[in-house]
Design a protein around this motif. Sequence first.
Motif, short mmCIF file in Angstrom:
data_model
loop_
_atom_site.label_atom_id
_atom_site.label_comp_id
_atom_site.label_asym_id
_atom_site.label_seq_id
_atom_site.Cartn_x
_atom_site.Cartn_y
_atom_site.Cartn_z
N MET A 1 54.13 -13.76 -20.70
CA MET A 1 52.93 -13.82 -21.53
C MET A 1 51.65 -13.72 -20.70
O MET A 1 50.55 -13.72 -21.26
N THR B 1 53.47 -5.33 -29.68
CA THR B 1 54.28 -4.98 -28.51
C THR B 1 55.35 -3.97 -28.92
O THR B 1 55.92 -4.08 -30.01
N SER C 1 48.54 -11.43 -21.57
CA SER C 1 48.83 -10.56 -22.71
C SER C 1 47.60 -10.52 -23.62
O SER C 1 46.93 -11.54 -23.81
N GLY D 1 47.79 -5.90 -19.75
CA GLY D 1 47.90 -7.31 -19.40
C GLY D 1 48.97 -7.49 -18.37
O GLY D 1 49.21 -6.60 -17.55
N GLY D 2 49.63 -8.64 -18.42
CA GLY D 2 50.73 -8.88 -17.49
C GLY D 2 50.29 -9.61 -16.24
O GLY D 2 49.12 -9.94 -16.07
N THR E 1 54.29 -10.56 -26.28
CA THR E 1 54.29 -10.41 -24.82
C THR E 1 53.46 -9.18 -24.45
O THR E 1 53.16 -8.35 -25.30
N PHE E 2 53.12 -9.06 -23.17
CA PHE E 2 52.20 -7.98 -22.78
C PHE E 2 52.87 -6.62 -22.80
O PHE E 2 52.21 -5.59 -22.86
N LYS E 3 54.20 -6.61 -22.78
CA LYS E 3 54.95 -5.37 -22.94
C LYS E 3 56.34 -5.72 -23.44
O LYS E 3 56.69 -6.90 -23.50
#
Length: 460
Positions: free
Chosen positions: A330, A387, A333, A260-261, A322-324
């Motif tokens: 977000m 995450t 994500s 994601g991200g 969160t995506f990482k």
Amino acid sequence: MKLCMIGTGYVGLVSGVCFSDLGNEVICVDKDIEKISKLKKGIIPIYEPGLSELVKKNYKANRLSFTTNISEAIQKSNLIFLCVGTPTKKNTNAADLSQIFNAAKEISYNIKSSKIIINKSTVPVATGDQIEKIISKKVKRKLFSVVSNPEFLREGEAIRDFTYPDRIIVGTSNKKSNRILKSLYSPLISKGAKYINTSRRGAELIKYASNAFLATKISFINEIANLCEKTNVNVEDVSIGMGLDKRIGGRFLRAGPAYGGSCFPKDTRAIVDTASKFKTDLSIIKSVIASNKNRSKLLLLRVSKILKNKIKNKKISFLGVTFKANTDDMRESSSLKMIPSLSKKGAIIKYYDPTGYKKEFAKNKNVFNSQSIKDACLDADLIIIHTEWNDFKSLNYKKLSNKKNFIIFDMRNILSYDKIKKDKVKYFGIGRELINLIQILHLLQQQHLKANYWHLQQHE
Ligand code: NAD
């Protein structure tokens, strides 16, 4: 040198601060009044380790300033960096370049002396040509040059990535601009960063191709993890075994949720879109996009299976949304797909993220933000580690959930397999699930029989 960063988001703020820390005078500009007034008060609008200290230090030293006044910032600077957003255009796969073109127009109204315009935003190949065209409507060409200098920093590690980059890519055929940029980056080059001067279009494409390749690596190992689950192989072993080959490399080879991200999803879509405009089919990247889209569906099916298809009223704890890790970003994500889907199926979800409450889930039924890991995990039927924050790596989950038969679904494989086994916790990871040994033997036997059959057929 005197620099201004147009756009004070993740890229503009981090690179602006780091340039000022190298001794340059940097003005960070943004049209978001609230963001700028917060920054002036020392409030950092994003979560990025080490950023706050660096902002305060350089602001105090008068090397770093913040403003909403774009014309003043341009006039006071020699190097103008474009760091505005390039999201996906609504209902298309193309990059929305309106922020880039608007900023280019604003630049064109304010150039009174020689300037170098350096684009750090990620843009489709040949966007630099369009920026040049816009500015040249108002400014003589000999007064400015447009350079592409894509940014490769990763959120969560942004300061380290900016300070110790693997490479600095500068796309320009203008010798003077190249010389000035090489001098700007010389403190990083002297620490080992490779400086590559290429064409402007080349630099633009290097960025897109790099992101598409990294997204491919993630999707590749995610699909291999699917096979690992069926064959009782630990995907971590496969990642290590593959990654030690220098031609492959171990980074971005860890199985987990869909990538994601703010970069990979939009950039893979945009490069495919750009290629189609140039009548080129990027079939590999297209299948990466499809594979990634399917990933969240697959993991949701897995959650269903883990809960024996009984999701209604199940208490699910989400650790990290969160995506990482190490970012509050977000954007795209995978939790944005998973949490609403589970909520629709009647689950009661509590999520905890070290970066706090997320407005993105405000409208989802029975989705609550927990202020602590303890609160999120209490009474949970299923704990999903979404995450890979360090905070979740060494917890005593047995103590956290007072439910006897609680289950952990570790989507990042951050928990020690041996410890989990010793603790006798019901656990599922990614690409590391044990299937029944008898099942495997049966499978192998079938394959052996099949192979023998074909062997006999061939020699008859
Ligand atoms: P962002 O959305 O966080 O920040 C962009 C900022 O630009 C916003 O604050 C917005 O208000 C401001 N802005 C827009 N138009 C403006 C204008 N005309 N004048 C002044 N300010 C203006 O975006 P980001 O994540 O920093 O990304 C910026 C670019 O860098 C994108 O192209 C992205 O793909 C690329 N990039 C991002 C990352 C990352 O990790 N976020 C890494 C490498 C490259």
